[in-house]
Design a protein around this motif. Structure first.
Motif, short mmCIF file in Angstrom:
data_model
loop_
_atom_site.label_atom_id
_atom_site.label_comp_id
_atom_site.label_asym_id
_atom_site.label_seq_id
_atom_site.Cartn_x
_atom_site.Cartn_y
_atom_site.Cartn_z
N PRO A 189 0.83 -1.20 0.00
CA PRO A 189 0.00 0.00 0.00
C PRO A 189 0.87 1.26 0.00
O PRO A 189 2.03 1.21 0.40
CB PRO A 189 -0.80 -0.12 1.30
N ASN A 191 1.03 3.82 1.84
CA ASN A 191 1.59 4.32 3.10
C ASN A 191 2.87 3.57 3.48
O ASN A 191 3.66 4.03 4.28
CB ASN A 191 0.56 4.26 4.25
N PHE A 268 1.72 6.81 -5.31
CA PHE A 268 0.27 6.98 -5.24
C PHE A 268 -0.11 8.13 -6.15
O PHE A 268 0.48 9.20 -6.10
CB PHE A 268 -0.22 7.27 -3.81
N SER A 270 -3.06 10.41 -6.80
CA SER A 270 -4.38 10.95 -6.45
C SER A 270 -4.90 11.80 -7.61
O SER A 270 -6.07 12.18 -7.63
CB SER A 270 -4.26 11.84 -5.21
N SER A 278 -13.10 9.49 -6.19
CA SER A 278 -12.67 8.61 -5.09
C SER A 278 -12.89 7.13 -5.41
O SER A 278 -12.19 6.27 -4.91
CB SER A 278 -13.39 8.98 -3.80
N ASP A 279 -13.88 6.84 -6.26
CA ASP A 279 -14.18 5.46 -6.60
C ASP A 279 -12.99 4.83 -7.32
O ASP A 279 -12.62 5.26 -8.40
CB ASP A 279 -15.41 5.45 -7.53
N MET A 281 -9.91 4.93 -6.39
CA MET A 281 -8.63 5.64 -6.24
C MET A 281 -7.60 4.80 -5.48
O MET A 281 -6.39 4.94 -5.71
CB MET A 281 -8.83 6.99 -5.53
N ASP A 282 -8.09 3.91 -4.64
CA ASP A 282 -7.19 3.03 -3.87
C ASP A 282 -6.23 2.26 -4.77
O ASP A 282 -5.10 1.95 -4.40
CB ASP A 282 -8.01 2.03 -3.04
N LYS A 283 -6.70 1.98 -5.97
CA LYS A 283 -5.87 1.18 -6.88
C LYS A 283 -4.64 1.95 -7.37
O LYS A 283 -3.69 1.35 -7.89
CB LYS A 283 -6.70 0.75 -8.09
N LYS A 285 -2.26 2.92 -6.01
CA LYS A 285 -0.99 2.49 -5.41
C LYS A 285 -0.18 1.68 -6.42
O LYS A 285 1.01 1.50 -6.26
CB LYS A 285 -1.26 1.66 -4.15
N TYR A 286 -0.85 1.15 -7.44
CA TYR A 286 -0.09 0.35 -8.42
C TYR A 286 0.49 1.19 -9.54
O TYR A 286 1.05 0.68 -10.50
CB TYR A 286 -0.90 -0.83 -8.92
N GLU A 318 5.18 10.89 -5.30
CA GLU A 318 3.79 10.71 -4.94
C GLU A 318 3.04 11.91 -5.53
O GLU A 318 3.47 13.05 -5.34
CB GLU A 318 3.66 10.67 -3.41
#
Ligand code: BES
Ligand code: MN
Ligand code: ZN
Length: 495
Positions: A189, A191, A268, A270, A278-279, A281-283, A285-286, A318
């Motif tokens: 991840p 972080n 990351f 953003s 936001s939908d 967005m977690d991905k 990290k790749y 980042e």
């Protein structure tokens, strides 16, 4: 996973699970195309024929069937794996079939197996790589592992063991383990995988494998004038890093080829001020998967020792919308001297790669290949199946495509006509960092080409292929490690 070869006859192999390939065919006996399958069929009094005849096992690609206590074999289980249609079965399918077997075993906590391999070095290497890749699960942060137990020992049963096959197995082990190393980096991840952490991981790897490693910090970037890279980095509290890894062969080959491998490492994304929804967005990290693949390729290269000098450049940042973030409309001066109008802060990959491409030229690279999760547009164009391959030089592109084919990674050539450049016009600077809505993967590549020219250069857009949205029978959901096997193969076949 421990891998080894055996030349014991199939009946004599003592194992938890003996794995045999069978194909899809109109008549069951045609499904037993491999000699070993017929032999096991005979020993068991027709178990394979019966499985196919009953329709419980059809031979469909990646299908598996586990049968216990087969008679007249020393194996405790007989595992059938489908190869699909015989005429469409090649080493890519074999690699995946081996992966599917290992995933089926793993889910049942069967930790040891032996697979019968028909063929030579190519088949041994595909089987070994597939097994290693299938054994991977990105479950590092699960305190309770629910996906069974990994396979610990995997034996490849071949007609005769020789030095050629042993060498093929060793190379496959390096490639497969390296690919899982890349997947581990990508799975982290954001972080826990900041630019500084990635640089530290590259440093550790370089020290272990005997590579030169130089990490440029923001101060040095500033001295050099890497305004595009620094512009992206300035919105984040995490400092950027430009990771440079060098492999120098002991016996350099004739000719002056010096390959530069570049990888986008946005730990990351953003989107910055042009922030992403936001939908999903977690991905993002790749978004460092290109950089991870290049670091991995260097790890394998250091072990395989080709005769070609290779320099890797991984710009790591980042992309965040902090108070000091660059704004849409900002103008930055790149290391090349060209100015860029940043119309969209989410088109950041091309900005950091621009400076890295120029720096690669300064370091004396003669040929450049970059890997980057660069555009959503390549996902629209090619889906999650093929890597988009762009090339300014047909000979280099052909080399890369041949390496991809040999490594069993799917690539598709994309155009780079000068006409696309018409989209890259800025009123205030030399060029904008985005084009219009259409052909977005191509205009992104055209932007990079401005900084790669005049060197022969290939750009690999891996936005659609670096991450699996759904698990495959042969591979876990999550990071794929693409295109590390191609990069390794490219260097080895070139040297
Ligand atoms: N990292 C993204 C591209 C991406 C999209 C990777 C989906 C993986 C999955 C890249 O930095 C990006 O945001 N590209 C923009 C470019 C646009 C602003 C011209 C995109 O593709 O939307
Ligand atoms: Mn972006
Ligand atoms: Zn990005």
């Amino acid at each position: 996973m421990e891998l080894r070869l055996t030349s014991l006859p199939v009946e004599q192999i003592e194992t938890e699970a003996l794995v045999v390939l069978a194909f899809q065919a109109d008549r069951p006996e045609d499904g037993l195309a491999h000699a070993a399958a017929r032999r096991v069929d005979e020993a068991t009094g027709g178990w394979l024929t019966e499985a196919l005849r009953s329709g419980e096992f059809t031979g469909k690609l990646y299908e598996t069937l586990v049968l216990h206590r087969p008679p007249n074999l020393k194996a405790r289980r007989l595992v059938l794996v489908g190869g699909g249609k015989r005429e469409r079965f090649g080493s890519l399918e074999l690699r995946r079939a081996a992966g599917a077997v290992v995933r089926a075993l793993r889910s049942r906590s069967v930790t040891e197996a032996a697979m019968v391999v028909e063929g030579g070095a190519e088949e041994v290497s595909a089987t070994a790589e597939g097994a290693i890749l299938g054994n991977y699960e990105p479950d590092r942060y699960k305190t309770e592992k629910k996906n069974g137990k990994p396979v610990e020992r995997f034996t490849l049963a071949v007609p005769a063991v020789d030095a050629g096959l042993e060498a093929a197995l060793e190379q496959a082990r390096i490639a497969g383990e390296t690919q899982n190393y890349v997947r581990d980096l990508v799975a982290e991840p954001a972080n826990r995988m900041t630019p500084s952490v990635l640089a530290e991981r590259a440093r550790e790897m370089a020290a272990e494998c005997g590579l030169e490693c130089d990490v440029l910090d923001a101060g040095r970037m500033n001295q050099l004038g890497m305004g595009a890279l620094l512009g992206v980095a300035q919105g984040s509290a995490e400092p950027p890093a430009l990771i440079v890894l060098q492999y120098r062969p002991q016996l350099a080959a004739e000719g002056a080829v010096h390959l530069g491998l570049l990888g986008k490492a946005v730990t990351f994304d953003s989107g910055g001020i042009s922030i992403k929804p936001s939908d999903g967005m977690d991905k993002m990290k790749y978004d460092m998967a290109g950089g991870a693949a290049v670091i991995g390729a260097m790890r394998a290269i250091a072990q395989l020792k080709p005769s070609l000098p290779v320099t890797a450049l991984i710009p790591a940042v980042e992309n965040m919308p902090g108070g000091r973030a660059q704004r849409p409309g900002d103008v930055v001066r790149t290391l090349s001297g060209k100015t860029v109008e940043v119309l969209n802060t989410d088109a950041e990959g091309r900005l950091i790669l621009a400076d890295a491409l120029t720096y690669a030229q300064r370091l004396g690279c003669t040929h450049l290949v970059d890997a980057a999760t660069l555009t959503g547009a390549i996902v629209v164009a090619l889906g999650h199946v093929n890597v988009g391959a762009f090339g300014s030089d047909q000979a280099l592109l052909d080399r890369v495509l041949a390496a991809a084919r040999a490594a069993g990674e799917k690539f598709w050539p994309m155009p780079l006509d000068d006409e696309y450049k018409e989209q890259l016009k800025s009123v205030v600077a030399d060029l904008p960092n985005i084009g219009n809505r259409w052909g977005g993967a191509i205009t992104a590549a055209m932007f990079l080409k401005e900084f790669a020219d005049p060197l022969p250069w290939v750009h690999l857009d891996i936005a659609g292929t670096a991450w699996l949205e759904e698990a495959k029978p042969y591979m876990a959901k999550g990071p794929t490690g693409v295109p590390v096997r191609t990069l390794i193969r490219l260097v080895m076949d070139w040297s």
